[in-house]
Design an enzyme around this catalytic site. Structure first.
Site, short mmCIF file in Angstrom:
data_model
loop_
_atom_site.label_atom_id
_atom_site.label_comp_id
_atom_site.label_asym_id
_atom_site.label_seq_id
_atom_site.Cartn_x
_atom_site.Cartn_y
_atom_site.Cartn_z
N GLY A 263 0.77 -1.24 0.00
CA GLY A 263 0.00 0.00 0.00
C GLY A 263 0.80 1.28 0.00
O GLY A 263 0.22 2.36 0.06
N PRO A 298 4.64 -4.81 -0.91
CA PRO A 298 4.44 -3.66 -1.80
C PRO A 298 4.37 -4.08 -3.27
O PRO A 298 5.10 -4.98 -3.70
CB PRO A 298 5.69 -2.80 -1.56
N GLY A 299 3.49 -3.44 -3.99
CA GLY A 299 3.43 -3.65 -5.44
C GLY A 299 3.76 -2.34 -6.14
O GLY A 299 4.84 -2.13 -6.68
N TYR A 340 -10.72 4.76 -11.47
CA TYR A 340 -10.50 5.41 -10.16
C TYR A 340 -10.40 6.93 -10.28
O TYR A 340 -10.00 7.60 -9.33
CB TYR A 340 -9.18 4.95 -9.53
N CYS A 366 -15.25 2.60 -27.30
CA CYS A 366 -16.58 3.19 -27.46
C CYS A 366 -17.29 3.40 -26.14
O CYS A 366 -18.31 2.77 -25.85
CB CYS A 366 -17.40 2.32 -28.40
N1 LLP Z 1 -1.16 -7.12 -0.52
C1 LLP Z 1 -2.48 -7.35 -0.71
C2 LLP Z 1 -3.16 -8.38 0.08
C3 LLP Z 1 -3.18 -6.57 -1.64
O1 LLP Z 1 -4.49 -6.79 -1.82
C4 LLP Z 1 -2.50 -5.59 -2.39
C5 LLP Z 1 -3.20 -4.78 -3.38
C6 LLP Z 1 -1.13 -5.41 -2.18
C7 LLP Z 1 -0.50 -6.19 -1.22
C8 LLP Z 1 -0.31 -4.42 -2.93
O2 LLP Z 1 -0.77 -3.12 -2.79
P1 LLP Z 1 0.15 -1.91 -3.35
O3 LLP Z 1 1.45 -1.93 -2.58
O4 LLP Z 1 0.38 -2.15 -4.79
O5 LLP Z 1 -0.65 -0.70 -3.10
N2 LLP Z 1 -5.81 -1.54 -8.97
C9 LLP Z 1 -5.64 -0.55 -7.93
C10 LLP Z 1 -4.87 -1.08 -6.76
C11 LLP Z 1 -5.47 -2.34 -6.17
C12 LLP Z 1 -4.68 -2.89 -5.03
C13 LLP Z 1 -5.19 -4.24 -4.66
N3 LLP Z 1 -4.45 -4.88 -3.62
C14 LLP Z 1 -5.00 0.71 -8.54
O6 LLP Z 1 -4.75 0.72 -9.75
O7 LLP Z 1 -4.78 1.68 -7.84
#
Ligand code: LLP
Length: 443
Positions: A263, A298-299, A340, A366
């Site tokens: 996150g 983290p992603g 979003y 479209c």
């Molecule tokens: N761990 C879990 C259990 C999660 O559900 C997620 C993201 C992450 C880690 C990684 O979160 P990050 O570090 O990337 O914020 N599609 C949306 C974001 C959806 C996130 C879903 N879960 C966007 O484009 O903003």
């Protein structure tokens, strides 16, 4: 070249290109030409075509090292959230750095294994894992599985017995923490689908304690995405630590890991991002005395800034008193602006003019909701010129679809002055392979 803006939300506003934003991506202008790493993006666009996603390997490595070093005071593992960008070449970069992986489906498990992650460094999260996925994970001997409901736990217990396999379990707790982010990506509050509510955790833990094949090794949380405030993390961690102490005192669970989820926010415009040092200063003092190993998932933080989506201007048009820039990338390629109302910086690949225009940057799909930016001041581009949409490394290609039977874009990785097509552009034939036009007919 710096533009300023008053309005940020809703994918709306003027461009706010800042030096920081460029530096995080490894973007630089040499003369008129925009480079990512050591490569001119226009070279890639010409050779591979558009739309094309381009990722900078070195930018990913820098982000990983920054977070890893900031957390040096606690034993930790960074489990990259594969969902953000699951392309094998990106996974391989992170595996080579020593990351673990956080997955949410059997599909992501296959990708992680294909990219070379050792199964015991893979964590399986997700609110709706099918029994078949749980079975596959148990057989693969993944690091641990974070369960999100008591029923899922029962299902996992049956599978562990049937397979006669010991399984490390994490309980993903819903710590009921408020976060300031888009409601679609806020996940740590009661009343949303994620995690085991705190009052059900003791019963879940007791089930694990009684089960001959399950061990409770982990307490986990994931509060949401694009979080720049450290306070929710502190609250959530305090909650998990108190719970862990109670559970260990009760049934003596072998809890070793506190998984604090992902996150961490990046900078799309001029909003605050999560600085690793600030993050560590907030969470390490809580975690260090506990002695637990800390997992993070983290992603976006690792790959978001490192990627751009390059698109070509197809047409300009004027309608209803408004300017439109029609480009060849649509909501099927990058859904974040329409889904979003997310803001993504848009800059030209080659600077040609200092003239600007206020326009909607729209795609070919479209739907009126098919836009990359609304009411945005951008360079006065013409058909044939190309644009880079920044901050597209996370949840870009990974959320792309084939809507309007549009093949998904190619993906390119840049590493220094080397680059390669990490994933070829889909072909239309790929999209209807396997379809049957009649009960007996062929595709
Ligand atoms: N761990 C879990 C259990 C999660 O559900 C997620 C993201 C992450 C880690 C990684 O979160 P990050 O570090 O990337 O914020 N599609 C949306 C974001 C959806 C996130 C879903 N879960 C966007 O484009 O903003």
């Amino acid at each position: 070249m710096v533009w300023t803006s008053e309005r940020r939300r809703g994918g709306v506003g003027q461009s706010v290109l800042t030096d920081t934003r460029f530096a995080e991506a490894g973007l630089a202008r040499e003369g008129a030409t925009l480079h990512l790493g050591g490569v001119a993006l226009s070279t890639i666009a010409t050779r591979v075509g558009t739309p094309v996603y381009v990722y900078n390997a070195e930018a990913i490595r820098e982000r990983y090292h920054a977070l890893d070093q900031a957390l040096a005071a606690v034993p930790h593992r960074i489990c990259y959230a594969v969902k953000a960008n699951s392309t094998l070449a990106v996974l391989r970069i992170l595996r080579d750095l020593g990351a673990g992986a956080d997955i949410v489906s059997a599909g992501e498990m296959s990708r992680a294994v294909a990219a070379g992650f050792a199964p015991d460094r893979v964590v399986f999260s997700g609110v709706g894992k099918a029994a078949s996925e749980l079975r596959q994970a148990v057989r693969a001997r993944l690091g641990h599985l974070n369960v999100e409901s008591v029923e899922e736990l029962h299902c996992l217990g049956k599978i562990a017995n049937a397979e006669q396999m010991d399984v490390s379990v994490g309980i993903r707790v819903n710590p009921d923490v408020t976060t300031d982010t888009h409601p679609y990506i806020s996940t740590g509050k009661t009343g949303i689908k994620f995690g085991v509510p705190a009052d059900q955790v003791p019963a879940a833990a007791a089930f694990i304690a009684r089960h001959p094949r399950l061990q409770l090794t982990t307490l986990a949380m994931h509060l949401g995405s694009q979080l720049s405030d450290t306070e929710p993390f502190r609250q959530g961690i305090a909650h998990l630590l108190a719970l862990a102490a109670r559970l260990q005192a009760g049934d003596g669970h072998p809890i070793r890991v506190i998984d604090i989820g992902g996150g961490l926010a990046i900078r799309y415009a001029d909003e605050p991002s999560m600085d690793p040092a600030r993050f560590a200063a907030a969470v390490v003092p809580l975690l260090e005395p506990s002695g637990y190993t800390v997992y993070l998932e983290p992603g976006r933080f690792l790959v978001g800034s490192a990627g751009v989506l390059v698109t070509e201007v197809l047409y300009r048009k004027h309608s209803g008193g408004k300017e439109f820039v029609v480009v060849d990338a649509g909501m099927n390629d990058l859904v974040r602006p329409s889904h979003y109302q997310a803001y993504h910086e848009i800059v030209e690949l080659e600077t040609r003019t200092a003239e600007t225009v206020r326009a909607d940057i729209v795609g070919p799909v479209c739907e009126t909701g098919d836009f990359l930016a609304l009411d945005r001041v951008v360079p006065d581009v013409r058909a044939g010129e190309r644009l880079a949409v920044l901050g597209a490394g996370a949840y870009g290609f990974a959320m792309a679809s084939n809507y309007n039977t549009r093949p998904r874009p190619a993906e390119v990785v840049v590493d220094g002055d080397v680059w390669w097509v990490a994933r070829a552009r889909e072909r239309v034939e790929d999209l209807y392979r396997g379809e049957l036009m009649s009960p007996t007919g062929s595709a």
